[in-house]
Design a protein around this motif. Structure first.
Motif, PDB file in Angstrom:
ATOM      1  N   UNK A 107       1.287  -1.200   0.157  1.00 60.08           N
ATOM      2  CA  UNK A 107      -0.053   0.130  -0.179  1.00 60.08           C
ATOM      3  C   UNK A 107       0.478   1.140  -0.004  1.00 60.08           C
ATOM      4  N   UNK A 108       1.824   1.331   1.171  1.00 61.54           N
ATOM      5  CA  UNK A 108       2.546   2.658   1.173  1.00 61.54           C
ATOM      6  C   UNK A 108       3.155   2.852   0.065  1.00 61.54           C
ATOM      7  N   UNK A 109       3.791   1.650  -0.474  1.00 61.43           N
ATOM      8  CA  UNK A 109       5.253   1.646  -2.123  1.00 61.43           C
ATOM      9  C   UNK A 109       4.156   1.936  -3.208  1.00 61.43           C
ATOM     10  N   UNK A 110       2.850   1.381  -3.177  1.00 60.06           N
ATOM     11  CA  UNK A 110       1.903   1.622  -4.696  1.00 60.06           C
ATOM     12  C   UNK A 110       2.163   3.615  -4.124  1.00 60.06           C
ATOM     13  N   UNK A 111       1.298   3.937  -2.666  1.00 62.94           N
ATOM     14  CA  UNK A 111       1.352   5.461  -3.064  1.00 62.94           C
ATOM     15  C   UNK A 111       2.437   6.145  -3.152  1.00 62.94           C
ATOM     16  N   UNK A 112       3.708   5.819  -2.477  1.00 65.50           N
ATOM     17  CA  UNK A 112       4.613   6.957  -2.931  1.00 65.50           C
ATOM     18  C   UNK A 112       4.893   6.937  -5.027  1.00 65.50           C
ATOM     19  N   UNK A 113       4.759   5.183  -5.030  1.00 62.98           N
ATOM     20  CA  UNK A 113       5.575   5.478  -6.937  1.00 62.98           C
ATOM     21  C   UNK A 113       4.435   6.839  -7.247  1.00 62.98           C
TER      22      UNK A 113
END
Length: 614
Positions: free
Chosen positions: A378-384
């Motif tokens: 979730x956090x990786x997707x949000x950052x990218x």
């Protein structure tokens, strides 16, 4: 403009989507099939505490270590979450029981903690730290059995079973500190259906632990690393004296149970901890707020605004027209560029970037594509996504900057992502900044927004405004309704962030986000209409600030949550909390301010295009 009844079909559609989504699951990883006596690896994730908000890796404390420590390669989301997944010496075999096993025991000798190690362990226990382990990527949980009616004498009353993430490192009693040095693992497996000539396979579907504190004298260990637990409740807990060396055993036991839970539903135990009825109450409360706003807006649009347009379009005497008052009189100044157009367009570009990222992340998570079994996804997707949405933020900022008669587009492009991406400089320079420049370039080259009226060369004098037209009063008035539409959901989000809870009700969150967008747009239109009726054409900055007024209430709620829900007393954890809170409030202000600004901008263009201007 949509009336309250127009939203009813869309609300029903979203409700049905939420209900369907609850049964829809896209796993983040493929299931692992185990055979009898296959090793099931127990890994450690981290130590966390809601009192300090400072995560530590597992081996920062003197736990027993395997012969070779191996850390898992982590993604960006796991790094930002503070996860440090590492192997442990626990030896667990599929469907194989262990009554009691001693860890890191050499020649039947207990572990000796030095004074420094004892002081560190005691400090972590008094700070209410939890230990987080995983088995087959499933986090460990501690079962809590609560009774809803304590005064009832009925022994058959139902238990309210809840699960606590991780297990407590220890506890304190009468100024003494005790360590949980024995872990009773309870693992549940689901037996997969196989053909008669094939060996049965098993899948792990739940991972529980019962932590116990047992003093050294009550544990009997032999040379084969086996041990005998004391019977009944005759044993005393293992005390940790921070002023001297302490000797103890680290032990564990393993128990397996068969379960009817299938692998695809194994996360339900963790994701259904929140009361769904409260979420439905939040949704109904938010829908009522939106209907209320829709009614007010419909009254303004249908009655007042149409009446104004009809009166302004009458071919009356010129002198009567000059004596008219209202929003038509500022037609020559309503689109006058504000002060600091570069900063305004850059902030709005950042808001567009945030809006696109949040909308996509919540929608994808609602469909189950960001499963919690994919740790950090979730956090990786949000950052990218935030990085790649820079092209849309730059495009909108560039076009608005040109509309506001700006010329230094390169400098303006540099300002868009800077307020929110200081921490991730490498990603910012490598991905976000080039995409923002690309979007800003094409947005600046595109034709500016076509305003329906020309701007006068000489600014019109603004009459003295009443007290309720003050900017801060407007922030308080405009922010209360959007905040009221989402404050219940905000409690669960804060609990997930600061109390290490799982949050996966993205169907509810998506609907609340849509309601937030609608309510911010509506309240922004109402506020800009009142401002123009007061013959104040300086609406650009004011509308952006007022539309983000709900961020002020988020800040107030964050302070309330800190005082009443958290036990943080030290300076560093408090600084950490309010630092992250400031970033969240700033991001929320950019988001809601941008939504309200563009809604008001479209409204202003629409109404001035509907009147005849000489």
């Amino acid at each position: 403009m949509a009336t309250a009844m127009d939203w009813l079909p869309w609300s029903l559609l979203l409700f049905s989507l939420i209900c369907e989504t609850s049964a829809f699951y896209v796993p983040g990883v493929a299931p692992i099939n185990f055979h009898q006596n296959d090793p099931v690896e127990i890994k450690a994730v981290k130590l966390t505490s809601s009192r300090t908000q400072l995560p530590y890796e597992y081996y920062s404390l003197p736990f027993c270590q395997p012969s070779k420590i191996t850390y898992k390669a982590e993604n960006l989301g796991e790094v930002l979450r503070g996860d440090r997944i590492v192997n442990t010496p626990f030896q667990v075999l599929m469907n194989s029981e262990k009554k009691c096993e001693v860890l890191c025991s050499q020649s039947n000798k207990p572990v000796t903690l030095t004074v420094e190690q004892s002081r560190l362990v005691a400090e972590r226990i008094t700070e209410d730290y939890y230990v987080h382990l995983i088995a087959d990527n499933l986090p460990v949980a501690t079962r809590l059995e609560l009774y809803s009616n304590r005064d009832s004498d009925d022994k058959k009353k139902e238990k309210d079973v809840q699960f606590e993430h991780g297990y407590r490192l220890g506890f304190t009693d009468v100024n003494k500190i005790y360590l949980h040095n024995h872990l009773s693992f309870i693992l549940y497996y689901h037996r997969e259906d196989m053909e008669e000539d094939q060996e049965h396979t098993y899948r792990v579907v739940r991972f529980e632990v019962i932590p116990q504190s047992i003093r050294l004298e009550d544990l009997k260990a032999d040379e084969k690393s086996s041990c005998t637990l004391p019977e009944g409740t005759n044993s005393s807990p293992q005390e940790i004296d921070p002023t001297k060396e302490n000797q103890l055993y680290f032990t564990y036991s393993v128990h397996w149970e068969e379960s009817d839970i299938k692998w695809a539903s194994r996360w339900d135990t963790y994701l259904t901890m929140s009361d769904v009825q409260i979420h439905w109450f939040s949704i109904i409360n938010s829908v009522v707020v939106v209907f209320f706003l829709s009614g007010i807006l419909s009254m303004i649009i249908i009655r007042t605004l149409r009446k104004d347009i009809a009166n302004y379009n009458k071919e009356d005497d010129i002198e009567d027209t000059m004596e008219e008052s209202g929003w038509k009189l500022v037609h020559g100044d309503v689109f006058r560029p504000p002060q600091y157009p570069m900063i305004l367009s850059s902030l709005l570009g950042s808001g567009i970037q945030l809006f696109c990222m949040i909308l996509i992340v919540i929608f994808v998570a609602m469909l189950g594509m960001l499963s919690p079994s994919s740790r950090g996804a979730l956090m990786t997707t949000a950052c990218f996504l935030f990085m790649f949405m820079g092209v849309f933020g730059g495009f909108s900022a560039g076009r608005l900057y040109r509309t506001l008669k700006g010329h230094r587009w390169k400098k303006g492009a540099f300002c868009v992502p800077f307020p929110t991406m200081v921490a991730l400089l490498c990603m910012w320079f490598g991905i976000s900044l080039p995409l923002v420049y690309l979007g800003y370039y094409f947005g600046f080259r595109k034709q500016p927004y076509d305003n329906p009226v020309r701007t006068n060369q000489i600014p019109r004098q603004i009459p003295e405004q009443r007290w309720y037209m003050n900017r801060f009063v407007g922030i308080l008035m405009a922010g209360i309704l959007p905040f009221g539409a989402m404050f219940i959901e905000l409690f669960f989000i804060f609990s997930a962030i600061w109390e290490n809870q799982f949050y996966y009700l993205f169907g509810f969150l998506f609907l609340v986000f849509i309601i937030l967008v609608v309510s911010c747009s509506q309240i922004s239109i109402v506020m800009v209409y009142f401002q123009l009726c007061a013959e104040d054409y300086r609406w650009w900055w004011r509308n952006f600030l007022v539309s983000g007024g709900s961020a002020f209430y988020v800040l107030v709620y964050a302070i309330f949550y800190f005082v009443n829900k958290l036990d943080i007393v030290e300076f560093i954890p408090s600084l950490l909390y309010f630092g992250y809170t400031a970033l969240m409030v700033l991001s929320f202000w950019l988001l809601t301010g941008t939504i309200g600004f563009y809604a008001a901008y479209m409204f202003v263009r629409k109404i001035y295009a509907a009147v005849k201007i000489d």
